[in-house]
Design a protein around this motif. Sequence first.
Motif, PDB file in Angstrom:
ATOM      1  N   ARG A   1       0.848  -1.197   0.000  1.00 12.32           N
ATOM      2  CA  ARG A   1       0.000   0.000   0.000  1.00 12.32           C
ATOM      3  C   ARG A   1       0.880   1.241   0.000  1.00 12.32           C
ATOM      4  O   ARG A   1       1.988   1.228   0.514  1.00 12.32           O
ATOM      5  N   THR A   2       0.331   2.299  -0.560  1.00 14.36           N
ATOM      6  CA  THR A   2       0.997   3.595  -0.494  1.00 14.36           C
ATOM      7  C   THR A   2      -0.001   4.631  -0.010  1.00 14.36           C
ATOM      8  O   THR A   2      -1.206   4.471  -0.179  1.00 14.36           O
ATOM      9  N   VAL A   3       0.514   5.673   0.599  1.00 15.27           N
ATOM     10  CA  VAL A   3      -0.296   6.819   0.991  1.00 15.27           C
ATOM     11  C   VAL A   3       0.399   8.049   0.429  1.00 15.27           C
ATOM     12  O   VAL A   3       1.612   8.206   0.544  1.00 15.27           O
ATOM     13  N   SER A   4      -0.375   8.901  -0.207  1.00 13.86           N
ATOM     14  CA  SER A   4       0.188  10.155  -0.695  1.00 13.86           C
ATOM     15  C   SER A   4      -0.541  11.313  -0.031  1.00 13.86           C
ATOM     16  O   SER A   4      -1.752  11.268   0.167  1.00 13.86           O
ATOM     17  N   ILE A   5       0.219  12.310   0.322  1.00 11.81           N
ATOM     18  CA  ILE A   5      -0.322  13.523   0.929  1.00 11.81           C
ATOM     19  C   ILE A   5       0.106  14.693   0.056  1.00 11.81           C
ATOM     20  O   ILE A   5       1.289  14.856  -0.245  1.00 11.81           O
ATOM     21  N   CYS A   6      -0.862  15.477  -0.371  1.00 11.89           N
ATOM     22  CA  CYS A   6      -0.542  16.674  -1.135  1.00 11.89           C
ATOM     23  C   CYS A   6      -1.589  17.730  -0.839  1.00 11.89           C
ATOM     24  O   CYS A   6      -2.699  17.419  -0.409  1.00 11.89           O
ATOM     25  N   GLU A   7      -1.216  18.956  -1.073  1.00 16.58           N
ATOM     26  CA  GLU A   7      -2.129  20.061  -0.792  1.00 16.58           C
ATOM     27  C   GLU A   7      -2.793  20.508  -2.087  1.00 16.58           C
ATOM     28  O   GLU A   7      -2.127  20.842  -3.058  1.00 16.58           O
TER      29      GLU A   7
END
Length: 70
Positions: A49-55
């Motif tokens: 799994r991956t998690v990406s955080i961006c604004e």
Amino acid sequence: MHPPRIYIATRPIDFRKGMDGLAAAIQAVLKLDPFCGAAFIFRSKRADRTVSICEAPAAPMASVSQLFRC
């Protein structure tokens, strides 16, 4: 216009920390503001799994992706 900045974690992180824990890791390890406009990508310990955080322009976004093995 500046090119997008993307940071990819090379070590796995515990996703049970939640988004606040991931944001704290960005601040503690990278010494960056999680809302600086860059994208941050993390992977789970099993690398499934991956998690990406961006604004986004309106609000911060987070997404979780499930990786499938063939």
